[in-house]
Design a protein around this motif. Structure first.
Motif, mmCIF file in Angstrom:
data_model
loop_
_atom_site.group_PDB
_atom_site.id
_atom_site.type_symbol
_atom_site.label_atom_id
_atom_site.label_comp_id
_atom_site.label_asym_id
_atom_site.label_seq_id
_atom_site.Cartn_x
_atom_site.Cartn_y
_atom_site.Cartn_z
ATOM 1 N N VAL A 565 -28.420 -12.714 58.067
ATOM 2 C CA VAL A 565 -28.139 -14.005 58.700
ATOM 3 C C VAL A 565 -28.979 -15.107 58.063
ATOM 4 C CG1 VAL A 565 -28.124 -15.245 60.879
ATOM 5 C CG2 VAL A 565 -27.581 -12.813 60.843
ATOM 6 N N SER A 569 -27.624 -18.281 55.653
ATOM 7 C CA SER A 569 -27.796 -19.667 56.076
ATOM 8 C C SER A 569 -28.579 -20.444 55.034
ATOM 9 C CB SER A 569 -28.526 -19.763 57.409
ATOM 10 O OG SER A 569 -28.443 -18.578 58.112
ATOM 11 N N GLU A 596 -21.101 -14.025 55.405
ATOM 12 C CA GLU A 596 -22.096 -13.337 56.232
ATOM 13 C C GLU A 596 -21.454 -12.168 56.989
ATOM 14 O OE1 GLU A 596 -23.037 -15.148 59.814
ATOM 15 O OE2 GLU A 596 -24.200 -13.378 60.309
ATOM 16 N N HIS A 597 -20.272 -12.427 57.574
ATOM 17 C CA HIS A 597 -19.602 -11.362 58.319
ATOM 18 C C HIS A 597 -19.218 -10.207 57.394
ATOM 19 C CE1 HIS A 597 -19.461 -14.174 61.642
ATOM 20 N NE2 HIS A 597 -19.005 -13.217 62.413
ATOM 21 N N HIS B 597 -22.983 -15.019 67.513
ATOM 22 C CA HIS B 597 -24.091 -14.123 67.160
ATOM 23 C C HIS B 597 -24.824 -13.652 68.409
ATOM 24 C CE1 HIS B 597 -23.331 -15.311 63.053
ATOM 25 N NE2 HIS B 597 -24.203 -14.405 62.648
#
Lengths: 651, 651
Positions: A565, A569, A596-597, B597
């Motif tokens: 994560v 970012s 990210e997923h 999240h």
């Protein structure tokens, strides 16, 4: 009572393995009673061990505790104990099997009467186990201590209030090679076998993990070096580094599971059945019956414990996190204030002033960690867990969350609120380097120095009485000296340190690729400082059988997920990546989230695809299982055959 | 060979339990040999079972297979078999223990000679197990079939090429209450015990899950109803519904684990040790030695299988997914084309034309699912898995991924590419309702109707020969009739259906709250159609011991995770939520991602906090474990005492 020490003229007829220390104010009759119970045959409910009192040392002042006892056992007794605790040893066909005295000659390395078959750590573990499970017969209280109640089946050791069953006795305390063969340690991962032999599986797994972790970081470090050397500030390249990093850390954690399974199989702890766990000494409650064993023991309602955990401990932890956040905000305000002073009128003194907030903050963080640690221990104790393992898990979780927050909150703030990548890199480097240096000083050199001073004093005293050729102390002096050493509290702090280092490497890896290099360097010295600590600072701890690194595996994996994560970012926020989406931020964010997923999905699929236990060991375990099933069946068939023969005597 | 049937004048002396069907062209001597081996005592390596040939029915045409045999066993033999397969039964103290003949009188419900102690499903399972494990002695091939090679230890049944060991025999085939007590089924979850008694644990767990799932959806359905009734189109309210939905589905899946553990404990499958798995019949390879058992059996390198999986199967699945995507795009193009025609010049015929693409697409989806299913089975067969369980896992995964994609791809496209919520709601409703209706017709009523026709024909034929008072057929006719019924291929399709329904409920729940209501209604009829199917359409399947729903638990949990992502995105895309962030989309997306999240984190923490096995059962399992450990220790102590007595005869 036999008062002979081990060093008297007759010479030791058996190897002392464990030192038993009773409180110095223990009544004479209690000591006699206990020794009788320890020496008594198993037939009579005793432990059937050998025990002798340690002679008084040179210091004959009052403060010396006379109730120090050396405990040992005959070879035969140790082997029976090995069967009793369910040790797994290597069989002649190379597989690991539960040791039994009946089949002892089929085990590898079993020669003659089995001398040297059991490792020192195993022998001590067996003796500790036998002493722990020594149970009251029909005594209602400890003789001479009428307040120390006993009931049939009550573990005597838990009653002996200040019974520190600690202490090594063997002087060959260097499983690590000497300085000359330093290289060998780093290259030769097999040294964990020696550590295991001397300190047991828990300790050996920690060193195994430390070495594995260091090796696993080397590729990251190698890739990180050019970024530092050539000052690559391209985020394109950082993206590659971060992606490699994320996949790599998943892979290494999965492979570690396999590696740890291999080690645990070789050490016989993988297939070993856990003995039934007794309640921990601190556990209290109304006397009732254990639903599992049916024995009388304190009981405490689970619902009440849950209430304590969820209504007191969880809010307390949250409050502490809030406090930590508050302190961080004060730090940033101070930082801003100091900067503004410096900018207004820059002098030498304001230049120095710039460092003040960081230093204060670092000190405050350390103090908060320390206070919190005590609070967490108190709270977890108050939660009144029945099992040591449950107590440990709750304590680890509490300390982990707070330490994570305390150490990384400021970095998160800099990264995601202030969005200042240069400051982030600086802070990361500062934090990493200072924490490494501080840690190594605090955890090994300082205690060593204190220990050494005491040691020298003792040697000087001994030299007053007798001339020592070499610097070896006589047995009783050595034992008394070591009894004063600090007690090793388990691998908790060592793992916590590695965990935080792993956080520095993985969470913000894409802004500071050099972190891996620093951690590799740190780990190499860490192996030595930890080894040093084990050998010179602490009493030799009892071995604890462990098949894996337990809750830490989970903690490292959670860190891995958080790292995905944060890295995604950070990359999404970088100006270079933003340049690809000049028209809208929305597209950029959606892409970042999608990637990210995907990375998270890949992580989970990877951890699902890589089997936790290597094929080869799976086969070995299955074979053992199969053989025991077959043996059962054969027994059944034999019974049927016998019945058959009975029914039809002549066919 | 004894040719007596069960219905002849002497009357059956034992209860026939299993029907053994051999290929009609089996050589006479092979049949004789096999029957001799089955009847032979265990002492001589036989199965010690009772077996008789089934008499010929009314149809004396050639097509009838004469090689039908009824197999049964004495009570004594069944009890020995129960010990052999390791059945767990309820002990007199209420705990579940491994059954042994020696302690049989200590088990609850064991009266007299143990008649009725074992359930029908258990008896049949035991007989199947004994037939399966009947091994060759020194025969090199099956007599009369020199090509059917045998070697010592080779399972005979695997060699008997067309040995369909199927078929119930008992006629009381209605564990489900009659229509009159329909309400009872829905209210009384205990009926799973009856199902288990008759069909075994695998089937009972499916029905247990179906009932549990239905109950668990009721709260969702109740909350969903007002949305439909009052036409609430507020996304504020949808947010509440979606949040509830996501947390709720996590909770119900976690609670199901506990529920299934309770059921499995009561049925004795939770603590039962799995027997060593033999290779599946289709497995082939070079004859080698099994590393676990040391027996001769075909071996196939794992690396080769991995190559097949990763280089052929995975690309094939991806290709199929791409094809499915392609078909979907054609559908949307057709849809657009038809709409444009209708908009240009709307007539009655173009109005009908509007439905054509949907119908074609629905049919194509069904056909693709069918073809893919065959391809998946072929591929998984070709991957050459050694174990049935591994084969099943790979098959389930393949079919699952494709079905998920095929069924939901269009919905995803409408939701996230077209962003047309009204169309999404329509499509969802259409898909859900049509698939429910189609499924129930296809899976039970159609096969039943076909079966009924055959049945009537048979009854008519029998009536030609003899007058039947009631419509009961004589045993041999009943057996032959049932031998022609379809074979039940396991719970795979039933679970797949539930899985897809769960997808409809959870993935897009925030746009169509009524889905839960529809699924609840469907499930209530599903219980009956499944029960009907089991009783009237299929041959009675053999029970398979199961402790949980296996890979399906994972599939449902994965669906839960995907649902969090889809629901959060849907809510983020809704105009009402967008209205809160009028100035920038960026803020909106960031908030959505943050909430997503958090929800995922809550899910993982929840699944971590809720123990998988209820406390009460944990205690029972621990007690069993503890007792066996204590017994072992006692044995050890006794040995030591005996040795002691030997050394010191008189103290």
């Amino acid at each position: 009572m036999q008062g002979g020490t081990m060093a008297d003229s007759s010479g030791p007829v058996w190897t002392p393995l464990v030192v038993l220390e009773l409180a110095s104010d223990t009544a004479e009759e209690a000591v006699t009673w206990l020794l009788r119970r320890i020496r008594d045959t198993q037939h009579n409910g005793g432990a059937d061990l050998l025990v002798e009192q340690l002679g008084l040392g040179v210091e004959t002042q009052k403060k010396q505790n006379p109730n120090l006892f050396l405990v040992g056992a005959s070879n035969q007794r140790l082997l029976a104990g090995a069967e009793d605790v369910g040790l797994f040893k290597e069989y002649s066909d190379g597989s690991m099997r539960g040791f039994t005295c009946a089949s002892k000659h089929n085990f590898k390395d079993f020669n003659g009467d089995g001398d040297g078959f059991l490792s020192m750590a195993e022998c001590q573990y067996i003796i500790k186990h036998e002493l722990d499970t020594l149970r009251a017969k029909d005594e209602t209280h400890v003789p001479g201590h009428s307040h120390a109640k006993l009931y049939p089946g009550k573990s005597i050791k838990q009653r002996q209030t200040k019974t520190s069953l600690t202490q090594r006795n063997q002087r060959d305390r260097r499983p690590w090679p000497s300085k000359g063969s330093m290289r060998k340690v780093i290259v030769n991962a097999l040294s964990t076998d020696d550590i295991r032999h001397y300190y047991g599986e828990g300790q050996a797994l920690y060193f195994g993990f430390l070495e594995y972790f260091t090796f696993a970081l080397v590729p990251m470090a190698l890739i990180g070096v050019p970024y530092f050397l050539f000052d690559w500030e391209d985020y394109d390249k950082y993206v590659i580094f971060a992606a490699f990093n994320l996949i790599w850390s998943t892979v290494i954690l999965e492979l570690w599971k396999r590696c740890s399974a291999s080690l645990a199989y070789r050490w016989g702890t993988l297939s070993r059945k856990k003995a039934f766990e007794e309640p921990r000494p601190g556990f209290h409650g109304v006397l009732g019956f254990n639903p599992v064993t049916g024995r009388e023991e304190p009981t405490y309602p689970t619902a009440k414990r849950h209430l304590r955990v969820y209504l007191v401990s969880v809010p307390f932890v949250l409050l502490c996190l809030y406090l930590s956040l508050y302190v961080m905000m004060i730090y940033f305000q101070m930082e801003g204030w100091v900067l503004s002073i410096h900018d207004e009128e820059p002098t030498f003194w304001t230049g120095i002033l710039l460092f003040i907030p960081s230093i204060i903050y670092a000190v405050v963080i350390e103090i908060m960690n320390l206070i919190y640690r005590y609070a967490a221990e108190f709270l977890t104790e108050w939660e009144n867990h029945r099992l040591e393992s449950s107590y440990q898990n709750h304590l680890v979780l509490k300390v982990l969350v707070f330490n994570f927050f305390n150490c990384f909150a400021s970095l998160f703030y800099i990264a995601f609120v202030m969005q200042d990548m240069v400051l982030l890199r600086q802070s990361l480097a500062t934090l990493l380097i200072t924490s490494q240096i501080l840690n190594q000083i605090m955890e090994s050199f300082l205690p060593y120095w204190l220990q050494r001073r005491r040691n020298k004093k003792m040697i000087r005293k001994v030299q007053k009485r007798a001339t020592l050729q070499d610097k070896e102390l006589p047995l009783e002096e050595q034992v008394r000296l070591e009894a004063d050493m600090s007690t090793y509290l388990g691998t908790f702090d060592d793992y916590l340190e590695l965990f935080l280092l792993f956080g520095y490497v993985s969470l913000f890896s894409c802004v500071y690729p050099l972190a891996a290099v620093l951690v590799v360097l740190n780990n190499i010295t860490e192996v030595y400082s930890d080894a040093f600590k084990m050998c010179h600072v602490f009493k030799r701890p009892f071995s604890e059988p462990a098949a894996n690194i337990g809750v830490w595996q989970l903690a490292f994996e959670a860190m891995c997920v958080i790292a995905v994560v944060t890295n995604c970012s950070l990359i999404g926020m970088s100006p270079q990546v933003k340049a690809y989406f000049p028209e809208s931020d929305t597209q950029l964010i959606l892409w970042t989230v999608a990637i990210e997923h995907c990375l998270l999905a890949i992580k989970f699929i990877l951890s699902f695809l890589i089997p936790d236990v290597p094929k080869q060991i799976q086969v070995k375990l299955a074979r053992l299982e199969f053989e025991s099933l077959e043996a059962l069946k054969k027994k059944l068939k034999a019974t049927i055959r016998a019945t058959w023969a009975l029914i039809t005597p002549e066919q």
